[in-house]
Design a protein around this motif. Structure first.
Motif, PDB file in Angstrom:
ATOM      1  N   LEU A  19       0.812  -1.165  -0.040  1.00  0.00           N
ATOM      2  CA  LEU A  19      -0.114  -0.059  -0.004  1.00  0.00           C
ATOM      3  C   LEU A  19       0.792   1.502   0.076  1.00  0.00           C
ATOM      4  CD1 LEU A  19      -0.969  -2.427   2.083  1.00  0.00           C
ATOM      5  CD2 LEU A  19      -3.157  -0.627   2.273  1.00  0.00           C
ATOM      6  N   ASN A  20       0.552   2.125  -0.865  1.00  0.00           N
ATOM      7  CA  ASN A  20       1.475   3.262  -0.906  1.00  0.00           C
ATOM      8  C   ASN A  20       0.700   4.736  -1.350  1.00  0.00           C
ATOM      9  OD1 ASN A  20       1.787   3.933  -4.080  1.00  0.00           O
ATOM     10  ND2 ASN A  20       1.922   1.624  -3.914  1.00  0.00           N
ATOM     11  N   TRP A  21       1.220   5.673  -0.807  1.00  0.00           N
ATOM     12  CA  TRP A  21       0.151   6.968  -1.095  1.00  0.00           C
ATOM     13  C   TRP A  21       1.461   8.107  -1.169  1.00  0.00           C
ATOM     14  CZ3 TRP A  21       0.620   3.892   3.300  1.00  0.00           C
ATOM     15  CH2 TRP A  21       1.029   4.415   4.466  1.00  0.00           C
ATOM     16  N   ALA A  22       1.011   9.469  -1.655  1.00  0.00           N
ATOM     17  CA  ALA A  22       1.772  10.483  -1.821  1.00  0.00           C
ATOM     18  C   ALA A  22       1.998  11.053  -0.510  1.00  0.00           C
ATOM     19  CB  ALA A  22       1.103  11.382  -2.803  1.00  0.00           C
ATOM     20  N   ALA A 119       6.087  13.970   4.078  1.00  0.00           N
ATOM     21  CA  ALA A 119       5.725  14.951   3.243  1.00  0.00           C
ATOM     22  C   ALA A 119       6.000  14.836   1.830  1.00  0.00           C
ATOM     23  CB  ALA A 119       6.016  16.212   3.578  1.00  0.00           C
ATOM     24  N   ALA A 120       7.084  13.796   1.639  1.00  0.00           N
ATOM     25  CA  ALA A 120       7.603  13.410   0.265  1.00  0.00           C
ATOM     26  C   ALA A 120       6.602  12.423  -0.423  1.00  0.00           C
ATOM     27  CB  ALA A 120       9.161  13.226   0.248  1.00  0.00           C
ATOM     28  N   ASP A 121       6.660  12.475  -1.704  1.00  0.00           N
ATOM     29  CA  ASP A 121       5.593  11.559  -2.694  1.00  0.00           C
ATOM     30  C   ASP A 121       6.224   9.977  -2.321  1.00  0.00           C
ATOM     31  OD1 ASP A 121       3.806  10.712  -4.200  1.00  0.00           O
ATOM     32  OD2 ASP A 121       5.003  10.939  -5.935  1.00  0.00           O
ATOM     33  N   SER A 122       7.386   9.686  -2.238  1.00  0.00           N
ATOM     34  CA  SER A 122       8.209   8.634  -2.494  1.00  0.00           C
ATOM     35  C   SER A 122       8.229   7.689  -1.146  1.00  0.00           C
ATOM     36  CB  SER A 122       9.528   8.627  -3.484  1.00  0.00           C
ATOM     37  OG  SER A 122      10.273   9.271  -2.459  1.00  0.00           O
ATOM     38  N   TRP A 123       7.972   8.126   0.063  1.00  0.00           N
ATOM     39  CA  TRP A 123       8.507   7.343   1.325  1.00  0.00           C
ATOM     40  C   TRP A 123       7.350   6.774   2.083  1.00  0.00           C
ATOM     41  CZ3 TRP A 123      13.223   6.278   2.537  1.00  0.00           C
ATOM     42  CH2 TRP A 123      14.123   7.254   1.989  1.00  0.00           C
ATOM     43  N   ASN A 124       6.002   7.074   1.573  1.00  0.00           N
ATOM     44  CA  ASN A 124       5.030   6.603   2.259  1.00  0.00           C
ATOM     45  C   ASN A 124       4.519   5.058   1.681  1.00  0.00           C
ATOM     46  OD1 ASN A 124       4.679   8.537   4.303  1.00  0.00           O
ATOM     47  ND2 ASN A 124       3.772   9.971   2.802  1.00  0.00           N
ATOM     48  N   GLN A 125       4.754   4.026   2.484  1.00  0.00           N
ATOM     49  CA  GLN A 125       4.247   2.753   2.009  1.00  0.00           C
ATOM     50  C   GLN A 125       4.328   1.492   3.273  1.00  0.00           C
ATOM     51  OE1 GLN A 125       6.593   0.091  -0.752  1.00  0.00           O
ATOM     52  NE2 GLN A 125       8.622   0.794   0.218  1.00  0.00           N
ATOM     53  N   ILE A 126       3.478   0.729   3.071  1.00  0.00           N
ATOM     54  CA  ILE A 126       3.133  -0.391   3.713  1.00  0.00           C
ATOM     55  C   ILE A 126       3.272  -1.707   2.885  1.00  0.00           C
ATOM     56  CG2 ILE A 126       1.628  -1.811   5.445  1.00  0.00           C
ATOM     57  CD1 ILE A 126       2.556   0.775   6.695  1.00  0.00           C
TER      58      ILE A 126
END
Length: 263
Positions: A19-22, A119-126
């Motif tokens: 799962l990922n998000w901006a 706050a960066a687009d590439s870092w948020n994921q599970i």
């Protein structure tokens, strides 16, 4: 309950949900509540305990300790795992779901890892990695678990896949199960999958759970102009979800799982 091996057969290796998000800045307390909900969901399904390696990352030894699904405890763990890159801060973690204290000779049932609060687009994921003997269930049970993880984390994009399918694909939505936010992507549709509206997006399931079918689905979506992961707003407008789960049984009753049928 059917295991990952029962569902995917010889193609079961490295089955995972991502799962990922901006960019989405949120407090450690908020991330800890989401993490606790995910851990409780998975430990409730298996009856197993979560562990983490309490040793420093620079250490050559491991010291696995139990981790409770308690937001008050988890926020403290996340605070010790803050990672700063180019002025942006994310909290990282990796927990193992295991029958006994993890060791080299004791494989875990699942691993839950991620990087959140950035706050960066590439870092948020599970990333949820599932062992071959994880009790996954059939398509309906699997989709219910997947949908609840989506509800908890509010991603832009999520997929359930494995290495047998992914090694044939570029990074696109095509998967055994996927969900995308209508706020982030304009997605084409395909007759090779079924779709269920779920919150501000759609949960989709491949009609046949084989790597070849997923590859064919990917080709059809690509030809229809499926967007790449990067084609979304850099800052997320979090999707919202109803409190009830959609009627998955009615829609997913037609999904074929050849490995489970002994084919």
């Amino acid at each position: 309950m059917r295991t990952v091996k029962d569902v995917f057969g010889d193609a079961c290796e490295d089955t995972y949900a991502n799962l990922n998000w901006a960019g989405r800045e949120e407090s450690l307390e908020s991330s800890a509540r989401r993490l606790a909900a995910s851990m409780s969901l998975l430990s409730g399904l298996t009856g197993l305990q979560w562990y983490r390696d309490a040793e420093d990352l620079q250490s050559r030894t491991s010291n696995f300790v139990p981790v409770p699904a308690d937001p008050a405890v988890l926020v403290g763990i996340l605070r010790t795992q803050l990672f700063t890159n180019w002025g942006d801060t994310a909290a990282t973690f990796r927990f193992l779901l295991s029958r006994d204290t993890p060791s080299l000779g004791n494989a875990e049932a699942a691993a839950l890892s991620g990087s959140v609060g950035s706050a960066a687009d590439s870092w948020n994921q599970i990333q949820l990695e599932l062992a071959d003997d994880f009790p996954l269930g059939g398509p309906v049970e699997t989709a219910a678990l997947f949908a609840e993880l989506v509800r908890v984390w509010q991603p832009d994009h999520a997929r359930l896949s494995n290495s047998a399918a992914q090694k044939e694909l570029v990074m696109t939505r095509a998967a055994y199960l996927s969900w995308t936010s209508n706020k982030a992507y304009a997605e084409p549709v395909s007759d090779l999958e079924v779709s269920v509206p779920f919150g501000d997006g759609s949960l989709r399931a491949a009609r046949v759970w084989t790597p070849g079918h997923v590859v064919a689905l990917n080709a059809e979506l690509a030809a229809a102009g499926a967007p790449s992961f990067s084609k979304r707003p850099a800052q997320q407008d979090p999707p919202q979800f109803p409190s009830d789960t959609p009627d998955l049984a009615r829609v997913l009753s037609t999904v074929a799982v050849p490995a489970a049928a002994g084919e």
